[in-house]
Enzyme design. Structure first.
Site, mmCIF file in Angstrom:
data_model
loop_
_atom_site.group_PDB
_atom_site.id
_atom_site.type_symbol
_atom_site.label_atom_id
_atom_site.label_comp_id
_atom_site.label_asym_id
_atom_site.label_seq_id
_atom_site.Cartn_x
_atom_site.Cartn_y
_atom_site.Cartn_z
ATOM 1 N N GLU A 17 0.820 -1.215 0.000
ATOM 2 C CA GLU A 17 0.000 0.000 0.000
ATOM 3 C C GLU A 17 0.860 1.275 0.000
ATOM 4 O O GLU A 17 0.511 2.271 -0.624
ATOM 5 C CB GLU A 17 -0.933 0.023 1.228
ATOM 6 N N SER A 438 22.086 -7.281 -20.421
ATOM 7 C CA SER A 438 20.676 -6.982 -20.693
ATOM 8 C C SER A 438 20.538 -5.767 -21.596
ATOM 9 O O SER A 438 21.338 -4.831 -21.534
ATOM 10 C CB SER A 438 19.933 -6.745 -19.387
ATOM 11 N N HIS A 699 23.341 4.560 -15.254
ATOM 12 C CA HIS A 699 22.353 5.051 -14.280
ATOM 13 C C HIS A 699 21.746 6.378 -14.710
ATOM 14 O O HIS A 699 20.872 6.907 -14.046
ATOM 15 C CB HIS A 699 22.998 5.202 -12.898
#
Ligand code: GLN
Ligand code: ZN
Length: 762
Positions: A17, A438, A699
């Site tokens: 939540e 990747s 990044h």
């Protein structure tokens, strides 16, 4: 009466939540009031759960919208200047700006650094200290939350990071001074906080000082003494100082001499501390025994724990005894209740945060002679069932692990010989170009994976989709002029989960999320039994990719240390034994990749450095088995097969010998952001094998120019033998978009070409 206490409860909610609310707020889909009511609901539910479980001393201020160290920075007014804060209450948006950086109109400030919280996978925001640093009470959060709980009828124990841990974890960003010299300025703010809490009616305050789990300098020791001499004089409130994550070792005497009302020890990692601490404690100090593991998900052995608690009880008496988790339960998933896909037998072996509360309460009551016999019996039964279960024992794996010989840890020949054979086979140019594995996990990739998982996309359709992605990736790399290709890892969700799902001995939860940082949570797999690799895991895709090109394709795997480091690991055998089994599985995969025609194979050890124990004295043992497990995984292949490894951002200086000892033919590392500074360790040590120092900061969405990468490579060439340098990005590209990745990679390949020319000419 023995007190059942908790040190902290997971703040994220059982269905994430908190993530949903904070991310909606950042996007502008939820207003401030909406976020705050979501926070209030989580706190209320957590307090009520703990109360219902029977916890006597319930924490507050363990909740945070982002990070508890960030909250401490705000509480003591340690806001870096660039955020333009001018005193007064640090509001929520400033908090988020410190955590995430801000670029908005005339505001432009980079985020505070984030780093790992001791040896956990939780990351905190790093406080910044300069010669101008001053402190002042600047947030009402801790007081507000105490009041909020009080309105619900619960007198909580507010939790603060202790002053010495706070200073230790901060960083001097300007000037050159000892952080501990700030203590004198910091203590008055802590005194003020404690005084206010006392006025509000708080009876206990918990001050977390996990620095006791580290090697302490003289300055830190003095600071601890001074801090608690002073803080213990604040009247009207009792202090509980908590150490966790390790035993006390050399800090035992200092710890037990603190003049506070209670001391908490980590009795999971420091089981043997219980008696010496109890023996040394002054008569005015209570002992809190943290005997329920706060970092793993196994049921506590209640019989064994109770025996230890009884020993403590006999020494200090019930009026001076508390029982709790070893550390905050922040590091465990919230509840087992929602795990509908795990079978009942398996679930009976586990305890997440909620279930751990019951264990704590059981132990505290039992210490006073009120033993819940039914719970004890069912605990015993579950433990016996787990110990004997055929699901965790695989004779074949155990026999194989026991039969490992020294030869299994060695490649056939030393690197120099291997390098020649590899060069003859691969025929690579100087400064060969490659990537870390990747490629961007674009929307279509994630959608297809989700559809396949839900059964909405057939196996055949999904395979065809992946083949198409691989074809595109291969073609792109060929067009760009890459020397060693990768298939792109489109089939993988996560570098650990993907392999864990294919190995036996691993289990996965549906909701077992744990906060990693801010709104980023991870769901670590559970290694519950002997690990093996029933069938090939990556061969199909690597082989397919290789079939599309004449250039060498690099097989791609996650290494054994990382596979274990990022999981909840079984506690019934040493970690080193579990890693060995994983290594054997990876070894099988590497051998199969070689047989399938892959001439190069990369085995990522992103978590190698972060597995280091907290105290230096324990490093050698770790490095020994960590290095060995990599070698075990990698040494099944012929000399001609080139083994690569990759490590994310790491400080290599103090572990470089172990890195060399892994004996990978090539290691790629993150060096671009530090302008090749991280390469120093390899240079000084004269690292003997090949290195790919990252030249593209993955990044950042920024596209580096060719010339920037040329300059970085020239720096590397100045200090390393030119024939051992590879050209690659800092890390995998899965979080980036193609729009940036394509030009950046093209610039990188061109930078390598330029290096070849200028090196030849020289
Ligand atoms: N091969 C992995 C990738 O490229 C490595 C990721 C990592 O080291 N964190 O994504
Ligand atoms: Zn990496």
């Amino acid at each position: 009466m023995t007190i059942a206490q908790n040190l902290g409860f997971p703040r994220i909610g059982e269905k994430r939540e908190l993530k949903k609310a904070t991310e909606a707020y950042w996007k502008g889909d939820l207003d401030r009031a909406g976020l705050e009511s979501a926070g209030a609901e989580l706190r209320k539910s957590n307090w009520e759960k703990q109360k219902a479980a029977g916890i006597d001393l319930i924490p507050s201020n363990d909740f945070s919208y982002y990070d508890h160290m960030l909250d401490m920075m705000c509480l003591v007014g340690n806001v870096p200047e660039r955020f333009g804060w001018s005193g007064g209450d640090v509001d929520l948006d400033t908090r988020f700006a410190i955590a995430r950086g801000i670029q908005d109109g005339n505001k432009d400030a980079i985020a505070a650094e984030m780093t790992k919280w001791f040896d956990t996978n939780y990351h905190y925001q790093v406080p910044e200290f300069t010669p101008d640093t001053t402190f002042a009470l600047s947030s009402t959060k801790v007081f507000d939350e105490f009041e909020e709980a009080k309105q619900l009828g619960i007198t909580t124990k507010p939790v603060l990071v202790g002053p010495v841990t706070f200073l230790t974890l901060g960083k001097v960003t300007e000037g050159d001074f000892d952080k501990m010299s700030l203590l004198d300025q910091l203590l008055p703010v802590y005194e003020q906080i404690l005084g206010k809490l006392a006025e509000q009616g708080a009876e206990w305050v918990q001050l977390d000082e996990p620095v006791f789990s580290l090697d302490l300098s003289k300055a830190q020791q003095d600071a601890l003494r001074k801090a608690y001499d002073r803080l213990s004089k604040v009247s009207g409130i009792q202090l509980l100082v908590a150490n966790y994550f390790n035993d006390l070792a050399d800090n035992l005497d200092l710890f037990t001499s603190l003049p506070v009302h209670a001391l908490h020890i980590d009795a999971v990692r420091g089981f043997n501390d219980i008696e010496p601490v109890a023996d040394r404690l002054s008569n005015n100090t209570a002992l809190s025994v943290g005997i329920v593991d706060g970092r793993n998900i196994w049921k506590t052995d209640l019989e064994k724990a109770l025996a230890a608690i009884k020993t403590a009880h006999s020494k200090v008496g019930g009026d001076r005894l508390m029982v709790g988790p070893a550390c905050s339960l922040l590091h465990t998933p919230v509840t087992l209740r929602n795990e509908a896909k795990l079978d009942e037998e398996f679930k009976s072996w586990l305890a997440f945060a909620e279930e751990k509360l019951d264990e704590i309460v059981f132990l505290a009551r039992a210490a006073d002679g009120k033993v819940d016999e039914q719970m004890l019996a069912s605990n015993k039964e579950a433990l016996a069932n787990r110990a004997e279960s055929a699901r965790i024992h695989d004779q074949a794996v155990q026999r194989r692990a026991a039969g490992i010989t020294a030869k299994d840890y060695e490649r056939q020949s030393p690197y120099a010989e291997r390098a020649q054979k590899q060069q003859a086979k691969l025929g690579l140019p100087a400064f060969p170009t490659t990537t870390i594995g990747s490629f961007p996990q674009t929307q279509d990739v994630r959608k297809a994976r989700a559809a396949h998982k839900k059964g909405k996309m057939s196996d055949a359709e999904y395979d065809a989709f992946l083949e198409k992605k691989i074809q595109e990736a291969v073609k792109m790399q060929e067009d760009m002029g890459f020397d060693m290709l990768v298939h792109g890892e489109f089939e993988r969700n996560d570098m650990v989960e993907y392999f864990g799902e294919k190995m036996s001995g691993y289990a996965f939860t549906q909701f077992g999320w744990v906060q990693s940082y801010g709104s980023r949570y991870v769901k670590p797999p559970i290694i519950f039994g002997d690990v093996s690799r029933p069938e090939p895991m990556t061969v199909k895709w690597s082989k397919y990719a290789q079939s599309l090109t004449n250039k060498p394709m690099k097989g791609m795997l996650t290494g054994p240390v990382t596979m274990v480091q990022w999981a909840f690991v079984r506690d019934d055998q040493p970690r080193s034994e579990t890693v060995k089994q994983v290594a054997l599985g990876i070894r099988d995969e590497i051998v199969d990749l070689e047989a399938a025609g892959l001439a190069a194979i990369q085995c990522d050890e992103a978590a190698f450095r972060e597995g280091l124990p907290l105290r230096r004295a324990d490093w050698a043992e770790y490095l020994d088995w960590a290095t060995k497990s990599f070698r075990l995984a990698a040494s099944g292949v012929r000399d001609e097969t080139q083994v690569h490894t990759h490590m994310c951002y790491s400080e290599f200086n103090d572990i470089i010998e172990a890195i060399a000892d892994m004996d990978a033919d090539c290691i790629s590392i993150e060096t671009s952001r530090s302008q090749m500074e991280l390469l120093d360790a390899f240079v000084k040590f004269q690292y003997p094998n090949e290195i790919g120092p990252g030249v593209y900061d993955i990044h950042s969405p920024r596209v580096p120019e060719k010339q920037e990468m040329v300059q970085l490579l020239e720096k590397a060439r100045d200090v390393l033998p030119a024939d051992r340098i590879w050209v690659n990005p800092d890390c995998g590209l899965k979080t980036r978009g193609w729009a940036e990745v394509k030009p950046a990679l093209q610039h990188m390949v061109e930078a390598a070409k330029e290096l070849r020319e200028t090196t030849k000419a020289a």
